[in-house]
Design an enzyme around this catalytic site. Structure first.
Site, mmCIF file in Angstrom:
data_model
loop_
_atom_site.group_PDB
_atom_site.id
_atom_site.type_symbol
_atom_site.label_atom_id
_atom_site.label_comp_id
_atom_site.label_asym_id
_atom_site.label_seq_id
_atom_site.Cartn_x
_atom_site.Cartn_y
_atom_site.Cartn_z
ATOM 1 N N HIS A 38 13.072 -3.154 2.763
ATOM 2 C CA HIS A 38 11.951 -2.493 3.429
ATOM 3 C C HIS A 38 10.644 -2.818 2.701
ATOM 4 C CE1 HIS A 38 9.610 1.369 4.213
ATOM 5 N NE2 HIS A 38 9.848 0.912 5.429
ATOM 6 N N HIS A 80 1.352 -2.774 5.946
ATOM 7 C CA HIS A 80 1.993 -1.675 6.682
ATOM 8 C C HIS A 80 1.023 -0.919 7.581
ATOM 9 C CE1 HIS A 80 3.302 2.543 7.219
ATOM 10 N NE2 HIS A 80 4.457 1.963 7.499
#
Ligand code: G3P
Ligand code: CA
Length: 323
Positions: A38, A80
């Site tokens: 991740h 992100h």
């Protein structure tokens, strides 16, 4: 004596299995879930940096995630948030360039400007936040790095890009789907068998991807863990989204509301890759005693097909123990 039916035998076996302690339940090796790094190995290095992707590769991740947004001049970068301020020093380098809401949007900056910034760690308890030696990679750079490591180490890790905020990009007159597909073509991803999953929280973005290309990419629809989402996860709903995507990426919190989510999804041909497994987060309300137990629950009891994790080495180690 009457022979038991096949259904009866299956039921008896399932009942026996459910009585076994988790640690004793044996699964077939090919049931082993995939490890998805991740934002890279973001438990150890600032997220979405080439360093974090490199470490994830060496820690045995099967897939390495890139969250993607566009720059003003149309480059895909690994970030992100829509904003640069949570993870870079943009505030210091370009103090005048924030929007009225107090944020510095990546889409207001050229790639050359973004390349002058340094990336720092998001979370205080991880890599020292004062260390600013890393930069924002483009999607092309990230993938070339992973492909290079695949070749030089002989171990293949796939990529797992996420289209961030496709609706926002459309509102800014810069749709993200077409440049993304062009980048995939340039990078050599144009077969079903290529090691890639494409993810988004926006179902429309995934439908657009389907409409814009004939390549049967594997698409994953990300979903949150709200009560409203839990109510929606009926067979009918899963079957309808199965017409577009090959899997769902649920928040792990959804499983306390729908423990049989994986079997419901499998009945509709969908894989399930929950997010996000973090060794350094607390386990609220006594949900789990430890990271290890949480992993065991999702691997052996919920039977997830893959796990998004900031700590790929620890998930790989857990899988090595269990399979
Ligand atoms: O993409 C899976 C997971 O990463 C979704 O959450 O916010 O970390 O992108 P986020
Ligand atoms: Ca993501």
């Amino acid at each position: 004596m009457k022979k038991p039916s096949l259904r009866c035998l299956i039921n008896r076996t399932l009942t026996a299995l459910s009585l076994l302690p988790l640690s004793l339940m044996a699964l077939e090796p090919n049931d082993s879930p995939i490890v998805i790094a991740h934002r890279g190995a973001s438990g150890y290095l600032p997220e979405h940096t080439l360093a974090a992707y490199t470490l994830a590769h060496s820690q045995g991740a099967d897939y390495i995630e890139q969250d993607l947004v566009l720059t003003r001049d149309g480059h895909l970068i690994c970030l992100h948030d829509l904003h640069l301020d949570p993870t870079t020093n943009v505030e210091t380098v370009f103090p005048e360039r924030k929007r009225k809401d107090g944020h510095w949007y990546a889409i207001d900056f050229t790639l050359a400007e973004i390349k002058t910034l340094s990336v720092h760690e998001r979370l205080r308890q991880r890599f020292p936040q004062s260390t600013q030696i890393l930069s924002v990679p483009t999607f092309i750079e990230a993938v070339q790095l992973i492909q290079g490591l695949n070749q030089s180490t002989g171990r293949t890790a796939g990529i797992y890009p996420e289209l961030k905020q496709a609706k926002f990009h459309r509102q800014e007159d810069q749709p993200i789907e077409a440049p993304f597909l062009a980048a995939l073509q340039a990078l050599g991803y144009f077969k079903k068998t290529d090691e890639i999953y494409i993810q988004s929280f926006e179902f429309d973005a995934l439908k657009n991807i389907r409409a814009l290309t004939d390549v049967p990419y594997r698409l994953i629809y990300l979903i949150n863990g709200s009560d409203e989402t839990a109510r929606k996860m009926t067979g009918t709903h899963l079957s309808s989204i199965g017409g577009v995507v090959q899997g769902i990426g649920p928040s792990k919190s959804l499983f306390s509301k729908i423990p049989d989510l994986v079997s419901r999804a499998h009945m509709n041909g969908l894989k399930v890759h929950p997010y996000t497994f973090r060794a350094d987060e607390g386990f609220p309300n006594g949900s789990h005693e430890s990271f290890e137990l949480e992993l065991k629950q999702f691997i052996l009891s919920y039977k997830a097909d893959g796990l998004f994790t900031d700590f790929p080495d620890q998930v790989r180690a857990a899988l090595n123990d269990l399979f």
